[in-house]
Motif scaffolding. Structure first.
Motif, PDB file in Angstrom:
ATOM      1  N   GLU A 150      39.483  19.612 -37.491  1.00 21.38           N
ATOM      2  CA  GLU A 150      38.451  18.584 -37.392  1.00 21.38           C
ATOM      3  C   GLU A 150      38.854  17.426 -36.477  1.00 21.38           C
ATOM      4  O   GLU A 150      38.022  16.591 -36.134  1.00 21.38           O
ATOM      5  N   LEU A 151      40.115  17.391 -36.056  1.00 21.82           N
ATOM      6  CA  LEU A 151      40.588  16.318 -35.174  1.00 21.82           C
ATOM      7  C   LEU A 151      40.965  16.827 -33.782  1.00 21.82           C
ATOM      8  O   LEU A 151      41.449  16.069 -32.954  1.00 21.82           O
ATOM      9  N   ALA A 152      40.711  18.089 -33.514  1.00 21.93           N
ATOM     10  CA  ALA A 152      41.134  18.704 -32.253  1.00 21.93           C
ATOM     11  C   ALA A 152      40.468  18.063 -31.036  1.00 21.93           C
ATOM     12  O   ALA A 152      41.040  18.073 -29.951  1.00 21.93           O
ATOM     13  N   ALA A 153      39.291  17.522 -31.206  1.00 19.84           N
ATOM     14  CA  ALA A 153      38.578  16.916 -30.069  1.00 19.84           C
ATOM     15  C   ALA A 153      38.555  15.396 -30.129  1.00 19.84           C
ATOM     16  O   ALA A 153      37.840  14.753 -29.356  1.00 19.84           O
ATOM     17  N   LEU A 154      39.340  14.796 -31.021  1.00 20.56           N
ATOM     18  CA  LEU A 154      39.392  13.338 -31.125  1.00 20.56           C
ATOM     19  C   LEU A 154      39.886  12.751 -29.804  1.00 20.56           C
ATOM     20  O   LEU A 154      40.961  13.127 -29.323  1.00 20.56           O
ATOM     21  N   PRO A 155      39.134  11.845 -29.199  1.00 15.08           N
ATOM     22  CA  PRO A 155      39.612  11.215 -27.958  1.00 15.08           C
ATOM     23  C   PRO A 155      40.853  10.364 -28.235  1.00 15.08           C
ATOM     24  O   PRO A 155      40.884   9.582 -29.189  1.00 15.08           O
ATOM     25  N   ALA A 207      35.242   6.629 -24.131  1.00 11.91           N
ATOM     26  CA  ALA A 207      35.738   7.701 -25.010  1.00 11.91           C
ATOM     27  C   ALA A 207      34.839   7.889 -26.228  1.00 11.91           C
ATOM     28  O   ALA A 207      34.649   9.006 -26.700  1.00 11.91           O
ATOM     29  N   ILE A 208      34.284   6.791 -26.724  1.00 10.18           N
ATOM     30  CA  ILE A 208      33.423   6.913 -27.919  1.00 10.18           C
ATOM     31  C   ILE A 208      31.951   7.046 -27.562  1.00 10.18           C
ATOM     32  O   ILE A 208      31.095   7.074 -28.442  1.00 10.18           O
ATOM     33  N   GLY A 209      31.678   7.123 -26.246  1.00 11.29           N
ATOM     34  CA  GLY A 209      30.316   7.372 -25.819  1.00 11.29           C
ATOM     35  C   GLY A 209      29.411   6.158 -25.841  1.00 11.29           C
ATOM     36  O   GLY A 209      28.195   6.286 -25.936  1.00 11.29           O
TER      37      GLY A 209
END
Length: 103
Positions: free
Chosen positions: A54-59, A98-100
């Motif tokens: 669930e954290l693999a794509a965390l910026p 990063a957070i869009g």
């Protein structure tokens, strides 16, 4: 201070192991990691986070005084590298991207 002015809520911890525990417990929208931290360095925090699906794509935005070369293996891992000294306004911009939220 610059993050608060930009309307970004932050949490700060001083140790890598504390950062890892906090992120696993309550995942943020993005993570700013110093490459060199006591307890567990930023690289180890990053490796352990990437083991959590669930954290693999965390910026992740790495701060480093050594230069970007040490991060070449992280290409494609949602990683940005900011070298010290850095402009706090530029760091806020990078986190917003990063957070869009945009610049």
């Amino acid at each position: 201070m610059n993050f608060r002015v930009a309307g970004i809520t932050i949490e700060s911890v001083g140790r890598g192991d504390d950062a890892l525990a906090r992120v696993i417990d309550a995942p943020p929208d993005a993570l700013v990691l110093d490459a060199t931290m006591p307890g567990m360095d930023g690289h180890e925090v990053f490796r352990r986070l990437r083991q959590e699906p669930e954290l693999a794509a965390l910026p992740v935005i790495f701060l480093t005084g050594r230069g970007a070369e040490e991060f070449k293996d992280y290409a494609g891992e949602h990683v940005r590298v900011v070298t010290k000294p850095f402009d706090p306004t530029e760091l806020v911009k990078i986190v917003r991207e990063a957070i869009g939220v945009g610049g």
